[in-house]
Write a protein that holds these residues in place. Structure first.
Motif, PDB file in Angstrom:
ATOM      1  N   ARG A   1     -45.544 -35.307  -0.677  1.00 49.44           N
ATOM      2  CA  ARG A   1     -44.472 -35.215   0.328  1.00 49.44           C
ATOM      3  C   ARG A   1     -45.065 -35.481   1.706  1.00 49.44           C
ATOM      4  O   ARG A   1     -46.252 -35.258   1.927  1.00 49.44           O
ATOM      5  CB  ARG A   1     -43.873 -33.802   0.321  1.00 49.44           C
ATOM      6  CG  ARG A   1     -43.191 -33.439  -0.995  1.00 49.44           C
ATOM      7  CD  ARG A   1     -41.700 -33.595  -0.863  1.00 49.44           C
ATOM      8  NE  ARG A   1     -41.018 -33.533  -2.133  1.00 49.44           N
ATOM      9  CZ  ARG A   1     -40.073 -32.654  -2.422  1.00 49.44           C
ATOM     10  NH1 ARG A   1     -39.750 -31.721  -1.549  1.00 49.44           N
ATOM     11  NH2 ARG A   1     -39.453 -32.700  -3.569  1.00 49.44           N
ATOM     12  N   LEU A   2     -44.222 -35.902   2.646  1.00 48.52           N
ATOM     13  CA  LEU A   2     -44.657 -36.024   4.033  1.00 48.52           C
ATOM     14  C   LEU A   2     -44.872 -34.609   4.567  1.00 48.52           C
ATOM     15  O   LEU A   2     -44.061 -33.723   4.320  1.00 48.52           O
ATOM     16  CB  LEU A   2     -43.604 -36.753   4.861  1.00 48.52           C
ATOM     17  CG  LEU A   2     -43.298 -38.181   4.411  1.00 48.52           C
ATOM     18  CD1 LEU A   2     -42.116 -38.745   5.189  1.00 48.52           C
ATOM     19  CD2 LEU A   2     -44.497 -39.083   4.586  1.00 48.52           C
ATOM     20  N   MET A   3     -45.987 -34.411   5.275  1.00 49.28           N
ATOM     21  CA  MET A   3     -46.388 -33.037   5.609  1.00 49.28           C
ATOM     22  C   MET A   3     -45.816 -32.568   6.943  1.00 49.28           C
ATOM     23  O   MET A   3     -45.828 -33.305   7.921  1.00 49.28           O
ATOM     24  CB  MET A   3     -47.912 -32.958   5.648  1.00 49.28           C
ATOM     25  CG  MET A   3     -48.538 -33.081   4.272  1.00 49.28           C
ATOM     26  SD  MET A   3     -50.313 -32.978   4.315  1.00 49.28           S
ATOM     27  CE  MET A   3     -50.754 -34.684   4.543  1.00 49.28           C
ATOM     28  N   ASN A   4     -45.375 -31.327   6.960  1.00 52.82           N
ATOM     29  CA  ASN A   4     -44.895 -30.700   8.204  1.00 52.82           C
ATOM     30  C   ASN A   4     -46.079 -30.501   9.150  1.00 52.82           C
ATOM     31  O   ASN A   4     -47.214 -30.382   8.699  1.00 52.82           O
ATOM     32  CB  ASN A   4     -44.282 -29.337   7.899  1.00 52.82           C
ATOM     33  CG  ASN A   4     -42.918 -29.467   7.273  1.00 52.82           C
ATOM     34  OD1 ASN A   4     -42.369 -30.562   7.185  1.00 52.82           O
ATOM     35  ND2 ASN A   4     -42.378 -28.351   6.824  1.00 52.82           N
TER      36      ASN A   4
ATOM     37  N   PRO B   1     -44.937 -42.485   8.835  1.00 55.07           N
ATOM     38  CA  PRO B   1     -43.862 -43.138   9.585  1.00 55.07           C
ATOM     39  C   PRO B   1     -43.719 -42.547  10.989  1.00 55.07           C
ATOM     40  O   PRO B   1     -43.873 -41.345  11.174  1.00 55.07           O
ATOM     41  CB  PRO B   1     -42.612 -42.880   8.743  1.00 55.07           C
ATOM     42  CG  PRO B   1     -42.956 -41.774   7.843  1.00 55.07           C
ATOM     43  CD  PRO B   1     -44.428 -41.785   7.648  1.00 55.07           C
ATOM     44  N   ARG B   2     -43.416 -43.405  11.940  1.00 58.62           N
ATOM     45  CA  ARG B   2     -43.430 -43.022  13.351  1.00 58.62           C
ATOM     46  C   ARG B   2     -42.217 -42.158  13.725  1.00 58.62           C
ATOM     47  O   ARG B   2     -41.125 -42.331  13.189  1.00 58.62           O
ATOM     48  CB  ARG B   2     -43.417 -44.285  14.209  1.00 58.62           C
ATOM     49  CG  ARG B   2     -43.798 -44.070  15.645  1.00 58.62           C
ATOM     50  CD  ARG B   2     -44.102 -45.406  16.282  1.00 58.62           C
ATOM     51  NE  ARG B   2     -42.872 -46.151  16.537  1.00 58.62           N
ATOM     52  CZ  ARG B   2     -42.199 -46.082  17.686  1.00 58.62           C
ATOM     53  NH1 ARG B   2     -42.629 -45.311  18.657  1.00 58.62           N
ATOM     54  NH2 ARG B   2     -41.116 -46.794  17.865  1.00 58.62           N
ATOM     55  N   LEU B   3     -42.456 -41.242  14.630  1.00 59.26           N
ATOM     56  CA  LEU B   3     -41.381 -40.419  15.193  1.00 59.26           C
ATOM     57  C   LEU B   3     -41.334 -40.725  16.692  1.00 59.26           C
ATOM     58  O   LEU B   3     -42.108 -40.177  17.458  1.00 59.26           O
ATOM     59  CB  LEU B   3     -41.681 -38.937  14.977  1.00 59.26           C
ATOM     60  CG  LEU B   3     -41.782 -38.476  13.531  1.00 59.26           C
ATOM     61  CD1 LEU B   3     -42.393 -37.098  13.458  1.00 59.26           C
ATOM     62  CD2 LEU B   3     -40.414 -38.462  12.881  1.00 59.26           C
ATOM     63  N   PRO B   4     -40.441 -41.595  17.113  1.00 60.07           N
ATOM     64  CA  PRO B   4     -40.451 -41.995  18.516  1.00 60.07           C
ATOM     65  C   PRO B   4     -39.926 -40.898  19.444  1.00 60.07           C
ATOM     66  O   PRO B   4     -39.133 -40.052  19.018  1.00 60.07           O
ATOM     67  CB  PRO B   4     -39.521 -43.211  18.546  1.00 60.07           C
ATOM     68  CG  PRO B   4     -38.639 -43.040  17.369  1.00 60.07           C
ATOM     69  CD  PRO B   4     -39.386 -42.250  16.342  1.00 60.07           C
TER      70      PRO B   4
ATOM     71  N   THR C   1     -37.154 -33.933  17.692  1.00 57.64           N
ATOM     72  CA  THR C   1     -37.266 -33.644  16.256  1.00 57.64           C
ATOM     73  C   THR C   1     -38.289 -32.521  16.083  1.00 57.64           C
ATOM     74  O   THR C   1     -39.158 -32.346  16.930  1.00 57.64           O
ATOM     75  CB  THR C   1     -37.720 -34.857  15.415  1.00 57.64           C
ATOM     76  OG1 THR C   1     -39.129 -34.960  15.502  1.00 57.64           O
ATOM     77  CG2 THR C   1     -37.094 -36.152  15.864  1.00 57.64           C
ATOM     78  N   GLU C   2     -38.152 -31.819  14.957  1.00 61.71           N
ATOM     79  CA  GLU C   2     -39.077 -30.708  14.703  1.00 61.71           C
ATOM     80  C   GLU C   2     -40.467 -31.210  14.341  1.00 61.71           C
ATOM     81  O   GLU C   2     -41.453 -30.502  14.488  1.00 61.71           O
ATOM     82  CB  GLU C   2     -38.564 -29.875  13.526  1.00 61.71           C
ATOM     83  CG  GLU C   2     -37.340 -29.062  13.842  1.00 61.71           C
ATOM     84  CD  GLU C   2     -36.710 -28.500  12.583  1.00 61.71           C
ATOM     85  OE1 GLU C   2     -37.276 -28.662  11.490  1.00 61.71           O
ATOM     86  OE2 GLU C   2     -35.634 -27.897  12.709  1.00 61.71           O
ATOM     87  N   MET C   3     -40.535 -32.423  13.834  1.00 62.75           N
ATOM     88  CA  MET C   3     -41.798 -32.911  13.284  1.00 62.75           C
ATOM     89  C   MET C   3     -42.733 -33.471  14.355  1.00 62.75           C
ATOM     90  O   MET C   3     -43.921 -33.595  14.149  1.00 62.75           O
ATOM     91  CB  MET C   3     -41.529 -34.000  12.236  1.00 62.75           C
ATOM     92  CG  MET C   3     -40.650 -33.555  11.104  1.00 62.75           C
ATOM     93  SD  MET C   3     -41.352 -32.127  10.279  1.00 62.75           S
ATOM     94  CE  MET C   3     -39.979 -31.610   9.274  1.00 62.75           C
TER      95      MET C   3
ATOM     96  N   HIS D   1     -44.828 -38.632  11.153  1.00 65.80           N
ATOM     97  CA  HIS D   1     -44.638 -37.616  10.116  1.00 65.80           C
ATOM     98  C   HIS D   1     -45.740 -37.874   9.096  1.00 65.80           C
ATOM     99  O   HIS D   1     -45.671 -38.827   8.324  1.00 65.80           O
ATOM    100  CB  HIS D   1     -43.263 -37.777   9.488  1.00 65.80           C
ATOM    101  CG  HIS D   1     -42.808 -36.554   8.782  1.00 65.80           C
ATOM    102  ND1 HIS D   1     -41.519 -36.374   8.378  1.00 65.80           N
ATOM    103  CD2 HIS D   1     -43.466 -35.439   8.412  1.00 65.80           C
ATOM    104  CE1 HIS D   1     -41.402 -35.205   7.780  1.00 65.80           C
ATOM    105  NE2 HIS D   1     -42.577 -34.627   7.795  1.00 65.80           N
TER     106      HIS D   1
ATOM    107  N   GLY E   1     -48.269 -38.558   6.340  1.00 60.75           N
ATOM    108  CA  GLY E   1     -48.246 -38.718   4.887  1.00 60.75           C
ATOM    109  C   GLY E   1     -49.637 -38.974   4.329  1.00 60.75           C
ATOM    110  O   GLY E   1     -49.940 -38.616   3.195  1.00 60.75           O
ATOM    111  N   ASN E   2     -50.493 -39.599   5.132  1.00 59.79           N
ATOM    112  CA  ASN E   2     -51.872 -39.888   4.708  1.00 59.79           C
ATOM    113  C   ASN E   2     -52.844 -39.385   5.764  1.00 59.79           C
ATOM    114  O   ASN E   2     -52.580 -39.519   6.959  1.00 59.79           O
ATOM    115  CB  ASN E   2     -52.113 -41.397   4.574  1.00 59.79           C
ATOM    116  CG  ASN E   2     -51.169 -42.049   3.610  1.00 59.79           C
ATOM    117  OD1 ASN E   2     -50.652 -41.404   2.699  1.00 59.79           O
ATOM    118  ND2 ASN E   2     -50.919 -43.311   3.813  1.00 59.79           N
TER     119      ASN E   2
END
Lengths: 155, 254
Positions: free
Chosen positions: A15-18, A43-46, A61-63, A79, A81-82
């Motif tokens: 899963r994508l990690m918090n 993946p980017r969180l702009p 966003t929370e992330m 967010h 993932g790797n």
């Protein structure tokens, strides 16, 4: 530039990690003492809405938030993932594995060995940084973004 | 003998679901309640309660040309009132979302009138007159075609359908339009479909569990679900159509 003698590993989670999970696992990984360079990938969180009629509006966003790694603030812009790591030598791999076991408990993950960071500057890097780029950071960060973080006092 | 559509081949649950959702005689199972106002808020085309802006005068007030097709086809409610054409767009996670873009376009074409569905790999948009759209969108969101965690209502920045899920099982959304309230296990939209903050949260229900999702999905998935290769009947038909299309120029005979 990455020296071929330094091994690289990649931790891929199911899963994508918090941010909390990233903070926990990264602190455990850094505590092993064998990490040279890290890329947190995902993946980017702009900061602002990038497309559409709402373009330019703030994007809370929370992330996307600051986490503390080895006592230092790191602004997450993805967010995660790797987790890509460059290590001092292969002897640290079991310790990294153990850190991940402790840090990522809610879902599965795996660890791969290989080459995951840029080894040569590309044409795009030449356009971004010019001919005298610092070769240790090529492929680690994007110019114009918040840049890389140097974790002080770990050596 | 009257033509009876078969909707699609396949002998698995996935194929059965596809046929079910496409078949207008199958009544979609209602899973959650969502109010008209909430749908308007989610789409963000007009303020709730505001009059419908129009693109042209109502049909009754304007001179219609003498056209046999216009006599034959009854206008939809929205067309009658001269509403603007507006849209709703969905993103469906590959992790067992109930619907997927191609199926959405098929089922909307079978079930609804006056729609213009647009299919893309990771998202599906449907455009129609605003009044009709609200009616259709309500059905699309409140029935088994929607899962709050694995389906997103996203007008722009749709990225996420093929990514890993977040820790709480929500599909990745860079604008985080909806959040999972862990206390009440309830998904709430805090932004409308293009990412503008909403004045009030819109609750779209509880995320469905894995068992429900796997029983209702229309996506073949070899990891954890039904693999496409396991549906021999589906494969046979896809191969047959592929073969006939390829040979078409050579006048194929079976």
């Amino acid at each position: 530039m990455t020296d071929a003698i330094y091994p690289q590993v990649r931790v891929v989670s199911e899963r994508l990690m918090n941010p909390e999970t990233v903070e926990r696992v990264m602190n455990l990984i850094i505590a092993t003492g064998g990490v040279r360079r890290v890329i947190l990938n995902g993946p980017r969180l702009p900061a602002t809405v990038p497309y559409g009629p709402a373009k330019g509006l703030p994007n809370p966003t929370e992330m996307r938030r600051k986490i503390k790694i080895a006592g230092q603030d790191v602004q997450l812009e993805v967010h995660v993932g790797n987790i890509v790591l460059e290590l001092e030598n292969r002897d640290f791999i079991p310790a990294i594995r153990e850190a991940c076991e402790k840090g990522i408990t809610k879902f599965s993950w795996y660890l791969q060995e290989g080459r995951f960071m840029k080894t040569e500057p590309s044409l795009v890097d030449y356009a971004k940084y010019g001919p005298d780029a610092d070769k240790t950071i090529v492929g680690l960060t994007e110019p114009g973004k918040s840049g890389l973080v140097i974790l002080q006092g770990n050596k | 003998m009257a033509y009876k559509p078969q909707y699609g081949p396949g002998s698995t649950v996935v194929a059965e679901n596809r046929r079910k959702y496409m078949d207008p005689s199958h009544k979609l199972e209602k899973v959650r309640d969502i109010s008209d106002e909430d749908i308007v808020l989610l789409m963000g085309h007009r303020a709730p309660g505001a009059a419908y802006p129009t693109a042209h005068p109502p049909l009754s007030e304007q001179q219609e040309p003498d056209c046999p097709v216009r006599k034959l086809v009854a206008p939809t409610d929205g067309a009658k009132h001269g509403d603007r054409v507006r849209y709703i767009q969905f993103t469906d996670s590959m992790f067992f979302a109930p619907a997927q873009p191609y199926l959405r376009s098929y089922l909307e074409s079978y079930r609804y009138r006056g729609v213009d569905p647009g299919t893309l790999s990771g998202r599906q948009i449907v455009e129609c007159r605003e009044r009709d759209l609200e009616k259709y969108a309500k059905e699309l969101v409140s029935t088994e075609l929607f899962d709050p965690a694995r389906t997103g209502i996203r007008g722009a920045t749709v990225h996420g359908h093929s990514l890993r899920l977040a820790e709480d099982g929500m599909m990745f959304d860079m604008l985080q339009r909806c959040v999972l309230d862990k206390k009440g296990n309830m998904v709430k939209y805090v932004k409308n479909q293009i990412g503008e903050p909403l004045d009030k949260e819109v609750k779209v229900g509880k995320p469905m569990d894995d068992k429900w999702l796997k029983a209702h999905t229309t996506i073949y998935h070899s990891l954890g679900g039904i693999a496409f290769r396991d549906d021999a009947e589906y494969i046979e038909w896809v191969q047959r159509i592929h073969s006939l299309r390829t040979k078409y120029g050579f006048m194929p005979e079976e």
